[in-house]
Motif scaffolding. Sequence first.
Motif, short mmCIF file in Angstrom:
data_model
loop_
_atom_site.label_atom_id
_atom_site.label_comp_id
_atom_site.label_asym_id
_atom_site.label_seq_id
_atom_site.Cartn_x
_atom_site.Cartn_y
_atom_site.Cartn_z
N ARG A 137 -2.36 8.97 -4.06
CA ARG A 137 -2.38 7.66 -3.38
C ARG A 137 -1.08 6.87 -3.55
NH1 ARG A 137 -7.28 10.31 -2.97
NH2 ARG A 137 -8.31 9.40 -1.16
N ILE A 138 -0.16 7.36 -4.38
CA ILE A 138 1.13 6.66 -4.52
C ILE A 138 1.81 6.60 -3.15
CG2 ILE A 138 3.46 6.84 -5.48
CD1 ILE A 138 2.18 8.09 -7.99
N CYS A 139 1.71 7.68 -2.39
CA CYS A 139 2.44 7.74 -1.13
C CYS A 139 1.73 8.59 -0.10
CB CYS A 139 3.82 8.35 -1.38
SG CYS A 139 4.78 8.48 0.14
N ALA A 140 1.69 8.11 1.13
CA ALA A 140 1.04 8.87 2.19
C ALA A 140 1.94 9.94 2.76
CB ALA A 140 0.60 7.92 3.30
N ILE A 141 3.25 9.64 2.82
CA ILE A 141 4.18 10.58 3.44
C ILE A 141 4.37 11.80 2.54
CG2 ILE A 141 6.49 10.86 4.44
CD1 ILE A 141 6.52 7.92 5.02
N PHE A 157 0.70 2.50 -11.09
CA PHE A 157 -0.02 3.77 -11.17
C PHE A 157 -0.10 4.36 -12.57
CE2 PHE A 157 -1.79 5.53 -7.34
CZ PHE A 157 -1.40 4.58 -6.42
N ARG A 202 2.41 -1.51 -8.01
CA ARG A 202 1.10 -0.88 -7.87
C ARG A 202 0.60 -0.25 -9.16
NH1 ARG A 202 1.85 2.92 -3.66
NH2 ARG A 202 -0.36 3.00 -3.24
N VAL A 205 4.97 -2.61 -17.77
CA VAL A 205 5.73 -1.72 -16.90
C VAL A 205 7.21 -2.11 -16.79
CG1 VAL A 205 5.98 -0.92 -14.52
CG2 VAL A 205 3.76 -0.91 -15.62
N TYR A 206 7.49 -3.41 -16.71
CA TYR A 206 8.88 -3.84 -16.51
C TYR A 206 9.50 -4.42 -17.78
CZ TYR A 206 7.77 -3.23 -11.56
OH TYR A 206 7.38 -2.71 -10.36
N VAL A 208 -7.21 1.79 -5.14
CA VAL A 208 -6.84 2.12 -6.52
C VAL A 208 -5.98 1.05 -7.20
CG1 VAL A 208 -7.07 4.62 -6.32
CG2 VAL A 208 -4.93 3.55 -5.65
N GLN A 209 -5.07 0.44 -6.47
CA GLN A 209 -4.18 -0.51 -7.16
C GLN A 209 -4.91 -1.77 -7.63
OE1 GLN A 209 -2.06 0.15 -3.91
NE2 GLN A 209 -2.21 -1.83 -2.89
N LEU A 218 -5.72 10.69 -7.77
CA LEU A 218 -5.28 9.29 -7.84
C LEU A 218 -3.78 9.20 -7.54
CD1 LEU A 218 -7.13 8.07 -11.06
CD2 LEU A 218 -7.77 7.68 -8.68
N CYS A 256 -9.51 5.91 2.69
CA CYS A 256 -8.21 6.10 2.02
C CYS A 256 -7.82 7.56 2.14
CB CYS A 256 -8.30 5.66 0.56
SG CYS A 256 -6.74 5.81 -0.32
N PRO A 257 -7.32 7.94 3.33
CA PRO A 257 -7.15 7.12 4.52
C PRO A 257 -8.42 7.12 5.37
CG PRO A 257 -6.32 9.30 4.98
CD PRO A 257 -6.84 9.32 3.56
N GLY A 283 0.12 4.83 4.17
CA GLY A 283 -0.70 5.81 4.88
C GLY A 283 -1.46 5.26 6.07
N LEU A 301 0.98 4.94 8.85
CA LEU A 301 1.40 6.30 9.20
C LEU A 301 0.33 7.03 10.01
CD1 LEU A 301 3.71 8.37 8.60
CD2 LEU A 301 2.31 9.17 6.71
N SER A 355 7.13 2.25 -0.93
CA SER A 355 5.84 2.19 -1.62
C SER A 355 5.85 2.99 -2.91
CB SER A 355 4.73 2.75 -0.74
OG SER A 355 4.67 2.06 0.46
N HIS A 358 6.57 1.15 -9.03
CA HIS A 358 5.58 1.12 -10.11
C HIS A 358 6.03 1.91 -11.31
CE1 HIS A 358 5.03 5.03 -8.63
NE2 HIS A 358 4.84 4.53 -7.44
N HIS A 385 -3.67 12.23 1.63
CA HIS A 385 -4.52 12.06 0.45
C HIS A 385 -5.65 13.09 0.32
CE1 HIS A 385 -2.16 8.60 0.06
NE2 HIS A 385 -2.96 7.68 0.53
N ASP A 437 0.84 -1.20 0.00
CA ASP A 437 0.00 0.00 0.00
C ASP A 437 0.88 1.24 0.00
OD1 ASP A 437 0.94 0.24 2.61
OD2 ASP A 437 -0.99 -0.15 3.57
N CYS A 438 0.28 2.41 0.26
CA CYS A 438 1.03 3.67 0.20
C CYS A 438 1.71 3.98 1.52
CB CYS A 438 0.11 4.82 -0.17
SG CYS A 438 -0.98 5.29 1.19
#
Lengths: 246, 415
Positions: free
Chosen positions: B58-62, B40, B38, A106-107, A91-92, B55, A135-136, A15, A18, B407, B411, B155, A12-13
């Motif tokens: 949402r990749i990262c909360a920090i 994105f 993920r 992607v890879y 979302v993912q 959207l 979320c959150p 969050g 956190l 996180s 992606h 977010h 997840d992100c």
Amino acid sequence: MMLKLGVFELTDCGGCALNILFLYEKLFDLLEFYEIKEFHMASSIKEHDTLDVAIVTGTVSTQRDLNLLHYARNHSNYLIALGTCATHGDVQASVEGKIREKLEKVYGTRANPMKALDSTPIVQHVAVDYALPGCPYDKDEIYQVLMNLAKGVEPPTKDYPVCVECKLNEYECVLVKRGIPCLGPITLGGCNAVCIKSQLGCIGCRGPLPKEANPASEFEILKELGYDEEYIRRKFKTFARGELRW
Amino acid sequence: MSIEIEAFTRVEGNGGAEIIIENGEVKDVKVKIFEGPRFFELLTLGRHYWDVPDLEARICAICYLSHSVASVLAIERAFGAEVPEEIMLLRELGLLGEVLESHALHLYLLVAPDLFGYADAIRMASKHGEVVKEGLTIKAFGNYLREVIGGREIHGINVKPGGFGRYPTVEELERMERQSEALLKFARRAVGIFAGQEYLGAKAEHYVAVNGYLYGNGLIADDGEHFDYFKCIEEKTLPYSFAKQSRYKGEVFMVGALPRVILKYEMLTPMARHLYEEYKEKLAQGYVSLNNLAQAIELVYALERTKEIARVLLDKGFEGENVPIEPKEGEGIGYVEAPRGVLVHHYRIDEKGNIAYSNIITPTAFNHAIMELSLYEEAKKRYGSSDEMTFLQKLEETVRAFDPCISCSVHVVRL
């Protein structure tokens, strides 16, 4: 008696874990009842025996995630699925296509040595004792849930739409008054209508209202406002993988 | 044989390392980012531009706001839309809030326990409660800025192409000015605490940063180059990691607070610049662990700059109106300094305003190669000369100095 608590993060992100730290001084109130035995974002301590409460965040997106989830379930008495990734996939999980196709895009390879899986919510894999989306999620909610459990009370679940909290705050309805796409009528409340506070529409991050939602009607309203079907379809499934049908 | 760090602790996200030993010597180190991918970029394809910054958050909360702002900048550039200075200043306030929140989290809750000898900040609080409390106060203020500008602590959806959903009030700006002033003494103390940390890890061959302090329209490097990311940076996929590795002109480089203060010291605010001068020689040593000291200096910068911007906006006032956005076919790149380094969002958008191509590169992906090199050098230096527990602990401290945000890193699309 102190309760043993573990926080397990799948994909997840970050969050949801956190947000627990964002409780600030309330975190120290919780620590009067709980002893943290696993919380890798916050601590280097890892003491696994049996946990009273396990919090699991994120989606199952790799074989490692799945193993960790089973481990958390098998080692805990009470398991909380925390955040929309854990409860609905977020979302993912709404990214379409099979995992090997996505890896290739992607890879640049279909090889999957790290055993990635299509993202799914944890509720699809194990029985959970409590599910708290968002979320959150609102951080006071997890505080209340943990306090309830510490006092031996089963925490209540919410069952009303975002619109209820929007009305209580006396915000102007952005959907009716301004034609902004707002998923408030069909989304589970508990966020205190935070996006409508910014005069923007609810994007549905807490997932669909479990019982009385009427997505078909919401769909028609948005269509009448001039939004095309593909746009609405994507908006509906962003956080909850098409659980809303019409 | 090999030694495994099963999972890095006190970092954001899931990753570990394998230290390969041959004939009693460290032969290689692999940093394994095993947090699930993920996707994105795939998520945003075909999406209407208006919904995309929410959207991407949402990749990262920090560092959600860095992602929203980078996304908005890319969209506005694709459409050729210009926003007035006041909107850019408000966005900067949000980014400053993110620096405060993220650096305080990293320094006080994740790194400080190493310096004071504890497993975590909770246990450290019993003896050094004041330090932990100061950190939490700075972090809470950073989150206040994120909540006001971004719409909520994590977010938020308030940062939009052309402006904001809701604009801050005079009272909120006054509170920002007042509180940033009051917190400066805590931040100055942090500089003293983190200046004492030992040198760990590698020295970067190159530093890369965004040309402005927190946002800009291109990248700069220590060799004087000014460039777009796809010109000098190459990425490659690895079999053991969901994050890719990058090289600058074929060489290992670093992004983050240390490269920022070194490459852009002239843009620092007075007290931050003074502190930079004081520790200039030390910082010039270039070891990655000095990133922590650079972050502490940036706490001072962020507080001074917040105060400055709040005052400018209070004196000047602002319209509180969004710039109208007209979708058209176009391409744009948003360059932002997320707290842990350079962040790039790159889109091509079709005539209806839907995303046709999307590429995102995050700081931890940029730093992946130097992180691996740092672990290799640190492991080589220490293997055999300290007991295994200390050995592994020092390796973890080395990784932690990057403030990795795993996180975010998992992606990235093929270039």
